[in-house]
Design a protein around this motif. Structure first.
Motif, PDB file in Angstrom:
ATOM      1  N   MET A 229       0.840  -1.194   0.000  1.00 43.17           N
ATOM      2  CA  MET A 229       0.000   0.000   0.000  1.00 43.17           C
ATOM      3  C   MET A 229       0.882   1.253   0.000  1.00 43.17           C
ATOM      4  O   MET A 229       1.867   1.326   0.731  1.00 43.17           O
ATOM      5  N   TRP A 230       0.498   2.245  -0.840  1.00 40.06           N
ATOM      6  CA  TRP A 230       1.195   3.510  -0.812  1.00 40.06           C
ATOM      7  C   TRP A 230       0.303   4.623  -1.327  1.00 40.06           C
ATOM      8  O   TRP A 230      -0.697   4.370  -2.005  1.00 40.06           O
ATOM      9  N   GLU A 231       0.630   5.820  -0.989  1.00 39.24           N
ATOM     10  CA  GLU A 231      -0.035   7.005  -1.510  1.00 39.24           C
ATOM     11  C   GLU A 231       1.033   7.935  -2.059  1.00 39.24           C
ATOM     12  O   GLU A 231       2.142   7.979  -1.540  1.00 39.24           O
ATOM     13  N   ALA A 232       0.674   8.672  -3.112  1.00 36.94           N
ATOM     14  CA  ALA A 232       1.658   9.556  -3.729  1.00 36.94           C
ATOM     15  C   ALA A 232       1.049  10.930  -3.962  1.00 36.94           C
ATOM     16  O   ALA A 232      -0.007  11.038  -4.594  1.00 36.94           O
ATOM     17  N   PRO A 233       1.672  11.999  -3.455  1.00 40.46           N
ATOM     18  CA  PRO A 233       1.192  13.355  -3.749  1.00 40.46           C
ATOM     19  C   PRO A 233       1.516  13.714  -5.190  1.00 40.46           C
ATOM     20  O   PRO A 233       2.641  13.504  -5.656  1.00 40.46           O
ATOM     21  N   LEU A 234       0.530  14.230  -5.910  1.00 45.65           N
ATOM     22  CA  LEU A 234       0.712  14.562  -7.317  1.00 45.65           C
ATOM     23  C   LEU A 234       0.321  16.010  -7.571  1.00 45.65           C
ATOM     24  O   LEU A 234      -0.246  16.678  -6.720  1.00 45.65           O
ATOM     25  N   SER A 235       0.612  16.455  -8.774  1.00 44.06           N
ATOM     26  CA  SER A 235       0.191  17.788  -9.184  1.00 44.06           C
ATOM     27  C   SER A 235      -1.317  17.916  -9.067  1.00 44.06           C
ATOM     28  O   SER A 235      -2.060  16.965  -9.247  1.00 44.06           O
ATOM     29  N   GLU A 236      -1.791  19.123  -8.758  1.00 44.58           N
ATOM     30  CA  GLU A 236      -3.234  19.349  -8.662  1.00 44.58           C
ATOM     31  C   GLU A 236      -3.930  19.087  -9.989  1.00 44.58           C
ATOM     32  O   GLU A 236      -5.145  18.909 -10.033  1.00 44.58           O
ATOM     33  N   TYR A 237      -3.186  19.037 -11.082  1.00 46.39           N
ATOM     34  CA  TYR A 237      -3.785  18.811 -12.385  1.00 46.39           C
ATOM     35  C   TYR A 237      -3.766  17.347 -12.802  1.00 46.39           C
ATOM     36  O   TYR A 237      -4.228  17.000 -13.874  1.00 46.39           O
ATOM     37  N   ALA A 238      -3.205  16.482 -11.972  1.00 45.01           N
ATOM     38  CA  ALA A 238      -3.112  15.069 -12.336  1.00 45.01           C
ATOM     39  C   ALA A 238      -4.412  14.362 -11.995  1.00 45.01           C
ATOM     40  O   ALA A 238      -4.498  13.553 -11.091  1.00 45.01           O
ATOM     41  N   ALA A 239      -5.469  14.699 -12.716  1.00 41.97           N
ATOM     42  CA  ALA A 239      -6.797  14.182 -12.406  1.00 41.97           C
ATOM     43  C   ALA A 239      -7.284  13.168 -13.422  1.00 41.97           C
ATOM     44  O   ALA A 239      -8.408  12.714 -13.350  1.00 41.97           O
ATOM     45  N   ALA A 240      -6.454  12.805 -14.372  1.00 43.43           N
ATOM     46  CA  ALA A 240      -6.873  11.892 -15.424  1.00 43.43           C
ATOM     47  C   ALA A 240      -6.828  10.449 -14.946  1.00 43.43           C
ATOM     48  O   ALA A 240      -6.176  10.130 -13.960  1.00 43.43           O
ATOM     49  N   PRO A 241      -7.529   9.542 -15.657  1.00 44.10           N
ATOM     50  CA  PRO A 241      -7.431   8.120 -15.327  1.00 44.10           C
ATOM     51  C   PRO A 241      -5.987   7.628 -15.442  1.00 44.10           C
ATOM     52  O   PRO A 241      -5.190   8.175 -16.197  1.00 44.10           O
ATOM     53  N   THR A 242      -5.668   6.572 -14.693  1.00 41.69           N
ATOM     54  CA  THR A 242      -4.319   6.018 -14.714  1.00 41.69           C
ATOM     55  C   THR A 242      -4.212   4.881 -15.710  1.00 41.69           C
ATOM     56  O   THR A 242      -5.193   4.235 -16.060  1.00 41.69           O
TER      57      THR A 242
END
Length: 213
Positions: free
Chosen positions: A1-14
């Motif tokens: 398990m992990w979480e990653a902080p991303l750019s506020e614009y990284a809202a697209a599907p992975t």
């Protein structure tokens, strides 16, 4: 398990492949995260291109593809997955889709099947309303969402229409039609195949399963 902080614009599907997790936000940039640790081996940002949110990374033909619909820059860019270098740029108002030896690129209603080695056109389909999106390539067929309201199914080898189904009413001639966005500007493919069935959402909120006649 992990979480990653991303750019506020990284809202697209992975998108996930053997190299990691890809998260895109148009041609503005993209993130590439390690599957196990969430470390970011690559993060690419492209200044001067705007229209954040919503468009996913598409992986194919040895590259990571992102698109922009900023004013005057309605394009898709192929990035080398290791170096982040832009290796190809094509006019496109929809995210590209890939099949065996082909990349399908749509722009102003013209869907081009391009050879993924030479990028020469191997066939085209044209919408009457100048907007269309390839949603899926599977089982020898190319599934096109034509903005005239139809699902159009092409033979992958010949490019000819094999059948079509009207999902939505014909739009008004003066309608402003976007090739693949919903009301929020997010891409919603919504077409899939399994066990010889094609599953397609309809206009009335139901799901239609197509099978062989």
């Amino acid at each position: 398990m992990w979480e990653a902080p991303l750019s506020e614009y990284a809202a697209a599907p992975t998108v996930v492949d053997a190299s990691g997790v890809w998260i895109g936000f148009d041609s503005l940039g993209r993130h590439h995260l390690d599957l196990k640790t969430s470390a970011e081996p690559h993060s690419f940002h492209v200044p001067g291109v705007w229209r954040a949110y919503g468009h996913p990374v598409a992986l194919g033909a040895g590259a990571a593809w992102t698109r922009s619909d900023a004013s005057g820059d309605v394009t898709v860019i192929a990035w080398d997955q290791k170096t982040g270098k832009a290796v190809r740029k094509l006019p496109a108002d929809a995210t590209p889709v890939f099949g065996p030896g082909r990349v399908y690129v749509a722009h102003l209603g013209k869907v081009r099947a391009l050879d993924s080695s030479t990028y020469k056109a191997a066939g085209t389909y044209t919408s009457s309303v100048e907007a269309a999106t390839v949603r899926l390539v599977a089982g020898g067929y190319v599934y096109v969402e034509d903005a005239d309201g139809r699902l159009v199914v092409l033979d992958e080898k010949t490019g000819k229409v094999t059948w079509s189904y009207r999902r939505y009413p014909q739009p008004h001639p003066r309608s402003i039609i976007l090739a693949e966005d919903d009301a929020r500007g997010f891409v919603v493919p919504g077409i899939a195949t399994s066990a010889s069935r094609l599953f397609v959402p309809s206009a009335d909120g139901t799901l239609i399963a197509f099978g062989k006649a």
